[in-house]
Design a protein around this motif. Structure first.
Motif, PDB file in Angstrom:
ATOM      1  N   PRO A   1       0.811  -1.218   0.000  1.00 22.57           N
ATOM      2  CA  PRO A   1       0.000   0.000   0.000  1.00 22.57           C
ATOM      3  C   PRO A   1       0.847   1.271   0.000  1.00 22.57           C
ATOM      4  O   PRO A   1       1.986   1.285   0.468  1.00 22.57           O
ATOM      5  N   ASP A   2       0.255   2.347  -0.530  1.00 23.42           N
ATOM      6  CA  ASP A   2       0.870   3.669  -0.425  1.00 23.42           C
ATOM      7  C   ASP A   2       0.616   4.230   0.964  1.00 23.42           C
ATOM      8  O   ASP A   2      -0.356   3.868   1.637  1.00 23.42           O
ATOM      9  N   ASP A   3       1.492   5.136   1.388  1.00 25.88           N
ATOM     10  CA  ASP A   3       1.281   5.813   2.655  1.00 25.88           C
ATOM     11  C   ASP A   3       0.131   6.803   2.507  1.00 25.88           C
ATOM     12  O   ASP A   3       0.128   7.647   1.615  1.00 25.88           O
ATOM     13  N   GLU A   4      -0.866   6.685   3.390  1.00 30.45           N
ATOM     14  CA  GLU A   4      -2.097   7.445   3.232  1.00 30.45           C
ATOM     15  C   GLU A   4      -1.931   8.937   3.480  1.00 30.45           C
ATOM     16  O   GLU A   4      -2.739   9.742   3.028  1.00 30.45           O
ATOM     17  N   PHE A   5      -0.907   9.321   4.233  1.00 32.80           N
ATOM     18  CA  PHE A   5      -0.793  10.714   4.641  1.00 32.80           C
ATOM     19  C   PHE A   5       0.317  11.471   3.913  1.00 32.80           C
ATOM     20  O   PHE A   5       0.502  12.652   4.134  1.00 32.80           O
ATOM     21  N   TRP A   6       1.059  10.794   3.058  1.00 38.52           N
ATOM     22  CA  TRP A   6       2.132  11.461   2.317  1.00 38.52           C
ATOM     23  C   TRP A   6       1.614  11.936   0.970  1.00 38.52           C
ATOM     24  O   TRP A   6       0.867  11.219   0.297  1.00 38.52           O
ATOM     25  N   PRO A   7       2.004  13.141   0.533  1.00 40.38           N
ATOM     26  CA  PRO A   7       1.681  13.568  -0.838  1.00 40.38           C
ATOM     27  C   PRO A   7       2.257  12.581  -1.841  1.00 40.38           C
ATOM     28  O   PRO A   7       3.318  11.987  -1.612  1.00 40.38           O
TER      29      PRO A   7
ATOM     30  N   ARG B   1       5.799 -14.741  -0.933  1.00 38.36           N
ATOM     31  CA  ARG B   1       4.408 -14.294  -1.142  1.00 38.36           C
ATOM     32  C   ARG B   1       3.963 -13.357  -0.033  1.00 38.36           C
ATOM     33  O   ARG B   1       3.154 -12.447  -0.259  1.00 38.36           O
ATOM     34  N   LEU B   2       4.466 -13.592   1.180  1.00 41.27           N
ATOM     35  CA  LEU B   2       4.129 -12.694   2.286  1.00 41.27           C
ATOM     36  C   LEU B   2       4.651 -11.277   2.058  1.00 41.27           C
ATOM     37  O   LEU B   2       4.103 -10.316   2.582  1.00 41.27           O
ATOM     38  N   GLN B   3       5.706 -11.155   1.275  1.00 43.43           N
ATOM     39  CA  GLN B   3       6.323  -9.861   1.038  1.00 43.43           C
ATOM     40  C   GLN B   3       5.631  -9.057  -0.055  1.00 43.43           C
ATOM     41  O   GLN B   3       5.977  -7.911  -0.296  1.00 43.43           O
ATOM     42  N   SER B   4       4.624  -9.662  -0.693  1.00 44.06           N
ATOM     43  CA  SER B   4       3.765  -8.967  -1.675  1.00 44.06           C
ATOM     44  C   SER B   4       4.567  -8.260  -2.758  1.00 44.06           C
ATOM     45  O   SER B   4       4.296  -7.103  -3.110  1.00 44.06           O
ATOM     46  N   GLU B   5       5.582  -8.936  -3.285  1.00 37.59           N
ATOM     47  CA  GLU B   5       6.366  -8.358  -4.369  1.00 37.59           C
ATOM     48  C   GLU B   5       5.511  -8.234  -5.623  1.00 37.59           C
ATOM     49  O   GLU B   5       4.719  -9.109  -5.952  1.00 37.59           O
ATOM     50  N   ASN B   6       5.680  -7.122  -6.333  1.00 39.73           N
ATOM     51  CA  ASN B   6       4.945  -6.844  -7.576  1.00 39.73           C
ATOM     52  C   ASN B   6       3.431  -6.801  -7.369  1.00 39.73           C
ATOM     53  O   ASN B   6       2.668  -7.111  -8.285  1.00 39.73           O
ATOM     54  N   ASP B   7       3.008  -6.435  -6.180  1.00 35.00           N
ATOM     55  CA  ASP B   7       1.575  -6.292  -5.878  1.00 35.00           C
ATOM     56  C   ASP B   7       1.233  -4.802  -5.941  1.00 35.00           C
ATOM     57  O   ASP B   7       1.741  -4.000  -5.152  1.00 35.00           O
ATOM     58  N   HIS B   8       0.366  -4.426  -6.867  1.00 37.00           N
ATOM     59  CA  HIS B   8       0.039  -3.010  -7.061  1.00 37.00           C
ATOM     60  C   HIS B   8      -1.450  -2.737  -6.838  1.00 37.00           C
ATOM     61  O   HIS B   8      -2.015  -1.817  -7.424  1.00 37.00           O
ATOM     62  N   ARG B   9      -2.080  -3.519  -5.970  1.00 40.78           N
ATOM     63  CA  ARG B   9      -3.519  -3.355  -5.745  1.00 40.78           C
ATOM     64  C   ARG B   9      -3.845  -2.266  -4.729  1.00 40.78           C
ATOM     65  O   ARG B   9      -4.980  -1.814  -4.639  1.00 40.78           O
ATOM     66  N   GLY B  10      -2.866  -1.851  -3.929  1.00 41.75           N
ATOM     67  CA  GLY B  10      -3.131  -0.850  -2.906  1.00 41.75           C
ATOM     68  C   GLY B  10      -3.600  -1.487  -1.612  1.00 41.75           C
ATOM     69  O   GLY B  10      -3.538  -2.704  -1.421  1.00 41.75           O
TER      70      GLY B  10
END
Length: 449
Positions: free
Chosen positions: A139-145, A200-209
């Motif tokens: 996931p992206d950081d929710e509070f960072w621009p 798989r736990l490290q969610s490499e190449n996962d771009h779902r947010g």
């Protein structure tokens, strides 16, 4: 109890302070939802020591498991869904239905949830920045621009790839969850799985947010199948049980302040209270509206979170009389409608005089006086408060500070005749909510007829 005491202590950033109705400043689109957050570095939120984020979760959407550095209070503004909470040392989590009933609501509507993080809470031993620690995903950081996030992610990717290169490992697209930073071999040993599963736990190449879509069948959890009427009936029973048990606890603790640890455990505490239910209003005026509160008395877990909330509804042109919060900051989120709002500081200056609209946020610092008047379409709001038992003191009405003052004090303080002092004290018999003059006069004429 000292009424002037707030656990956050003094916050220099509150002065000087001019208030604004704030809109979200950051928006992130995930696979199955949207995350919108307010800038936690804004002076208003810094003053209150909180951060706020609004998550919209689409049907069949799943907010990935996570924890944060600060206690959270969540209000479900729309929709219904399932939530699970983990307590270290407690048995496997149970699921509770979270819903906010509305007229004509479809069962497949998105869930809109308002999250408040109390970053100045004593439980937060990190800095005052809101931080989310995800157990899965990227996931992206929710509070960072967004631009700052991209720079930081690029920098971290370079550092990680450099480190992997030094160890002769193949370069991979680094994830953003807590497992991403560990070596796969460590994870494989910890979970007793092979290295591929650990990766798989490290969610490499996962771009779902941070909000992902559940594939295939809907997310299945074990819970009773209740009809709408059965669920409402069960919720009423649950509220009654909680009030009875809390009354028994208060009686058993009379004369002492410390819990003995046997009366109630964290594992069995209720986590939910429907303050949007009109039938449980604490203050109700037929001509003006209603107010419901939730605090550590009716939801004991708030004793640990040191937070509480208020849910209010003002009818057309109704007034919430001038008042102040004795022991808490108040972060107001407008749910529906519009209201004229004025806020006054200790210098007698109007620091906010504007309209508050649906979806906007307004911070009202402790002891600042505030008044609200609904527009024609009415106004509904939820206020998050930074004290487990936030207290409000009205300036007008039957329980107000003015009502409590002797007539002689009012006569001399305002330089008015004694008759005017009596009118100030006794003309308004309502508690805090007042109908419009035109609305009140129409009701009086109907009563006479």
């Amino acid at each position: 109890m000292e009424l002037s005491n707030v656990k956050h202590g003094k916050c220099p950033s509150c002065y000087p302070l001019w208030l604004d109705a704030l809109k979200p400043t950051n928006r992130i689109e995930a696979e199955a939802g949207v995350i919108e957050s307010w800038d936690p570095n804004h002076q208003q939120l810094q003053c209150a020591g909180v951060a706020v984020v609004r998550r919209t979760i689409e049907p069949n959407g799943l907010l990935l498991p996570h924890y944060s550095n600060a206690p959270q209070l969540v209000y479900i503004a729309r929709g219904r869904g399932i939530t699970g909470v983990l307590f270290p040392g407690c048995p496997e989590t149970f699921e509770e239905s979270q819903r906010q009933p509305q007229q004509g609501q479809r069962r497949d509507s998105p869930v809109v949830a308002i999250f408040l993080l109390d970053t100045h809470n004593n439980a937060n031993q990190l800095d005052q920045n809101p931080r989310k620690f995800y157990l899965a995903g990227n996931p992206d950081d929710e509070f960072w621009p967004q631009g700052q996030q991209e720079y930081e992610q690029h920098r971290r990717q370079q550092q990680h790839q450099q480190r992997r290169g030094e160890h002769g490992e193949q370069q991979r697209d680094l994830g953003n969850n807590v497992f991403s930073g560990f070596d796969a071999e460590f994870l494989a040993d910890a979970f007793n799985v092979d290295t591929e599963m650990a990766r798989r736990l490290q969610s490499e190449n996962d771009h779902r947010g941070s909000i992902v879509r559940v594939e295939g069948r809907q997310l299945q959890v074990i819970r009773p199948r209740w009809s709408h009427e059965e669920q409402e009936r069960e919720e009423r029973k649950e509220r009654e049980r909680e009030r009875e048990s809390e009354s028994e606890r208060r009686q058993s603790r009379r004369g002492r302040r410390d819990d003995n640890g046997l009366e109630e455990t964290i594992c069995t505490l209720s986590l939910r209270e429907n303050i949007g239910d009109p039938s449980r209003a604490d203050i109700y005026t037929e001509e003006a509206g209603r107010i419901s509160t939730v605090n550590s008395h009716n939801l004991p877990i708030l004793r640990w979170l040191q937070l509480s909330a208020e849910r209010g509804a003002l009818y057309s042109d109704a007034l919430y009389v001038p008042h102040w919060n004795l022991n808490a900051h108040s972060v107001v989120y407008a749910l529906r409608g519009r209201a004229e709002v004025q806020v006054v500081d200790n210098f007698g200056q109007t620091v906010f005089d504007d309209e508050l609209r649906e979806g906007q946020l307004l911070t009202i610092p402790q002891n600042f006086a505030v008044v609200k008047r609904a527009r024609n379409e009415g106004f509904e709001w939820v206020s998050f408060k930074t004290n487990e038992n936030a207290m409000v003191s009205p300036l007008a009405g039957r329980t107000s500070a003015i009502r409590a003052l002797p007539e002689e004090v009012l006569v001399n303080a305002f330089q008015i005749p004694r008759e005017d002092a009596r009118r100030l004290k006794f003309n308004r018999q309502e508690l805090t909510l007042v109908g419009s003059r035109s609305r009140s006069s129409r009701s009086e004429r109907r009563a006479e007829v």
